[in-house]
Design a protein around this motif. Structure first.
Motif, PDB file in Angstrom:
ATOM      1  N   ASP A  16       0.801  -1.227   0.000  1.00  0.00           N
ATOM      2  CA  ASP A  16       0.000   0.000   0.000  1.00  0.00           C
ATOM      3  C   ASP A  16       0.836   1.280   0.000  1.00  0.00           C
ATOM      4  N   HIS A  17       2.128   1.134  -0.217  1.00  0.00           N
ATOM      5  CA  HIS A  17       2.970   2.333  -0.268  1.00  0.00           C
ATOM      6  C   HIS A  17       4.235   2.007  -1.061  1.00  0.00           C
ATOM      7  N   ASN A  18       4.851   3.046  -1.616  1.00  0.00           N
ATOM      8  CA  ASN A  18       6.138   2.888  -2.300  1.00  0.00           C
ATOM      9  C   ASN A  18       6.878   4.213  -2.222  1.00  0.00           C
ATOM     10  N   GLU A  19       8.086   4.173  -1.724  1.00  0.00           N
ATOM     11  CA  GLU A  19       8.892   5.386  -1.568  1.00  0.00           C
ATOM     12  C   GLU A  19       8.084   6.528  -0.956  1.00  0.00           C
ATOM     13  N   ASN A  20       7.469   6.221   0.176  1.00  0.00           N
ATOM     14  CA  ASN A  20       6.721   7.210   0.977  1.00  0.00           C
ATOM     15  C   ASN A  20       5.452   7.748   0.330  1.00  0.00           C
ATOM     16  N   ARG A  21       4.975   7.107  -0.730  1.00  0.00           N
ATOM     17  CA  ARG A  21       3.685   7.535  -1.289  1.00  0.00           C
ATOM     18  C   ARG A  21       2.674   6.414  -1.083  1.00  0.00           C
ATOM     19  N   ASP A  22       1.425   6.800  -0.793  1.00  0.00           N
ATOM     20  CA  ASP A  22       0.361   5.822  -0.555  1.00  0.00           C
ATOM     21  C   ASP A  22      -0.207   5.344  -1.879  1.00  0.00           C
ATOM     22  N   VAL A  23      -0.164   4.040  -2.075  1.00  0.00           N
ATOM     23  CA  VAL A  23      -0.592   3.434  -3.341  1.00  0.00           C
ATOM     24  C   VAL A  23      -2.009   2.904  -3.182  1.00  0.00           C
ATOM     25  N   THR A  24      -2.859   3.162  -4.178  1.00  0.00           N
ATOM     26  CA  THR A  24      -4.234   2.633  -4.129  1.00  0.00           C
ATOM     27  C   THR A  24      -4.382   1.368  -4.969  1.00  0.00           C
ATOM     28  N   HIS A  25      -3.750   1.354  -6.131  1.00  0.00           N
ATOM     29  CA  HIS A  25      -3.781   0.166  -6.983  1.00  0.00           C
ATOM     30  C   HIS A  25      -2.732   0.379  -8.073  1.00  0.00           C
ATOM     31  N   LEU A  26      -2.568  -0.610  -8.954  1.00  0.00           N
ATOM     32  CA  LEU A  26      -1.590  -0.416 -10.025  1.00  0.00           C
ATOM     33  C   LEU A  26      -1.877  -1.292 -11.229  1.00  0.00           C
ATOM     34  N   GLN A  27      -1.197  -0.965 -12.308  1.00  0.00           N
ATOM     35  CA  GLN A  27      -1.270  -1.803 -13.516  1.00  0.00           C
ATOM     36  C   GLN A  27       0.129  -2.304 -13.885  1.00  0.00           C
ATOM     37  N   TYR A  28       0.173  -3.550 -14.321  1.00  0.00           N
ATOM     38  CA  TYR A  28       1.398  -4.075 -14.917  1.00  0.00           C
ATOM     39  C   TYR A  28       1.195  -4.255 -16.414  1.00  0.00           C
ATOM     40  N   GLN A  29       2.235  -3.897 -17.143  1.00  0.00           N
ATOM     41  CA  GLN A  29       2.262  -4.060 -18.602  1.00  0.00           C
ATOM     42  C   GLN A  29       3.466  -4.951 -18.922  1.00  0.00           C
ATOM     43  N   ALA A  30       3.326  -5.855 -19.868  1.00  0.00           N
ATOM     44  CA  ALA A  30       4.464  -6.701 -20.243  1.00  0.00           C
ATOM     45  C   ALA A  30       4.620  -6.734 -21.760  1.00  0.00           C
ATOM     46  N   TYR A  31       5.845  -6.743 -22.197  1.00  0.00           N
ATOM     47  CA  TYR A  31       6.178  -7.019 -23.606  1.00  0.00           C
ATOM     48  C   TYR A  31       6.345  -8.535 -23.667  1.00  0.00           C
ATOM     49  N   GLU A  32       5.206  -9.207 -23.857  1.00  0.00           N
ATOM     50  CA  GLU A  32       5.131 -10.628 -23.535  1.00  0.00           C
ATOM     51  C   GLU A  32       6.124 -11.486 -24.311  1.00  0.00           C
ATOM     52  N   ALA A  33       6.261 -11.235 -25.617  1.00  0.00           N
ATOM     53  CA  ALA A  33       7.113 -12.108 -26.441  1.00  0.00           C
ATOM     54  C   ALA A  33       8.550 -12.118 -25.905  1.00  0.00           C
ATOM     55  N   LEU A  34       9.061 -10.940 -25.592  1.00  0.00           N
ATOM     56  CA  LEU A  34      10.436 -10.868 -25.097  1.00  0.00           C
ATOM     57  C   LEU A  34      10.522 -11.217 -23.611  1.00  0.00           C
TER      58      LEU A  34
END
Lengths: 150, 80, 150, 80
Positions: C37-55
């Motif tokens: 729920d936090h990263n580098e002192n900021r409060d995180v609500t949610h996130l997205q991951y993106q992938a360059y799947e083939a590589l």
């Protein structure tokens, strides 16, 4: 609730992740120790674990307390089987949650290393030739020596 | 003479064919008590690499025992 | 079957243990990386991951192949999420089986360390103040520099 | 002039507002092609710490591109 458990029942059914989940934790490291089909070149058919439960739980909790002193971790849960186990059954499961993965790895490895040499649990292995024997790990023998000499 | 409650684990269970018993003994230390058990059950394994627990805590081989103590001799462990 | 997977669906439902079980394996080490729920002192609500799947899959499999060269391990399985994740959701799960626990720990930590700096996956964090941003891990920046300079 | 197929990830998707496109370009290296994209979409982020993939393999910034290549510029990653 104790975070070190001795269980006579299958530990596959215990939701260990739920016991250490926190919203602050990014890294969860699990060690799952299972019965393998051989040990020191002998074929193993099954085995029994015996625990001196009263002291095992105390010593297990001491090890976990030491891990909290050494590492910046959030929660720990550990459960160790007693009784009859077959090949592939989990003998011990240990989970550590932490903000970062590095501390979770270090704490998990520290706890399982200490557990193996300090917690009064014994293993009777049964072999394909029908014989059986109590296993002495070499590390714990050294550890006992060390205690005596110091 | 003191009364001691003993539990036997691992190979000590094999030697004594018991998981626990209560003994009346004139042994006053774990070392003396262990020697008595060896004689009583006619085995001679020694206690190298063993530890001892007194009342569910690790103790010393030369601790002075009290009447009613719970004693466990701890062979090399093999958990995990 | 590939042992490195990119998944748009919840990885909590995948039985990762079954994918690496062998009768010879005594030690299973799992890394479970979750959204905190936090990263580098900021409060995180949610996130997205993106992938360059083939590589990502190619590079993930190369890392696993390197782990097999470096460590005496039995099997590896790794799955990484893409898409929308909430606090507490698993972003990555990695499991290594080996005869002994030490090699399983070492290989698991090696693979996740390499994954973080080499596999083309990106994370867009959303914060409580409504803003969002693509995360740059410091390790991977250094890694790219290193590549350029060498 | 060559035709290149591009995919945009992370902040490059934000800059271009696209996830992929096909471009006709006289760029013959990834470096030249990246500069062209920066000009085309009016951003100036530079490619420090970026890598490049050519046909789903890591390539070099000065590799010679071929007609029809698939190109991906790879900002610093953040998996795990």
């Amino acid at each position: 609730m104790s975070n070190f458990l001795i269980s006579a029942k299958a530990i596959e059914d215990i939701d260990i992740v739920e016991k250490v989940s926190t919203r602050q934790s990014g890294g969860y490291v699990i060690f799952d120790g299972r019965v393998r089909d051989h040990n020191e070149n002998r074929d193993v058919t099954h085995l029994q674990y015996q625990a001196y439960e009263a002291l095992a739980v105390k010593e297990g909790e001491r090890i976990i307390a030491e891990a909290f002193e050494k590492f910046n971790i959030h929660k720990v849960f550990c459960v160790h089987r007693t009784g009859d186990l077959q090949i592939g059954d989990s003998a011990v499961r240990l989970i550590v949650s932490a903000k970062h993965r590095g501390t979770a790895f270090d704490a998990c490895e520290f706890i399982i290393d200490e557990l193996k040499i300090r917690v009064p649990i014994w293993k009777n292995e049964h072999y394909t030739d029908g014989s059986s024997g109590w296993v002495e790990c070499h590390e714990c023998s050294k550890h006992a020596h060390h205690h005596k000499e110091s | 003479m003191n009364t001691y409650h003993l539990q036997y684990f691992s190979l000590l269970g094999d030697f004594t064919k018991k998981s626990c018993e209560t003994l009346t003994s004139k042994a006053s230390t774990p070392s003396e008590l262990y020697a008595e058990i060896e004689a009583l059950y006619s085995f001679s394994h020694g206690k190298d690499n063993f530890r001892v627990a007194i009342n569910d805590e690790f103790g010393e081989w030369n601790s002075v025992l009290n009447d009613g103590d719970n004693i466990v001799f701890i062979p090399p462990v093999a958990g995990g």
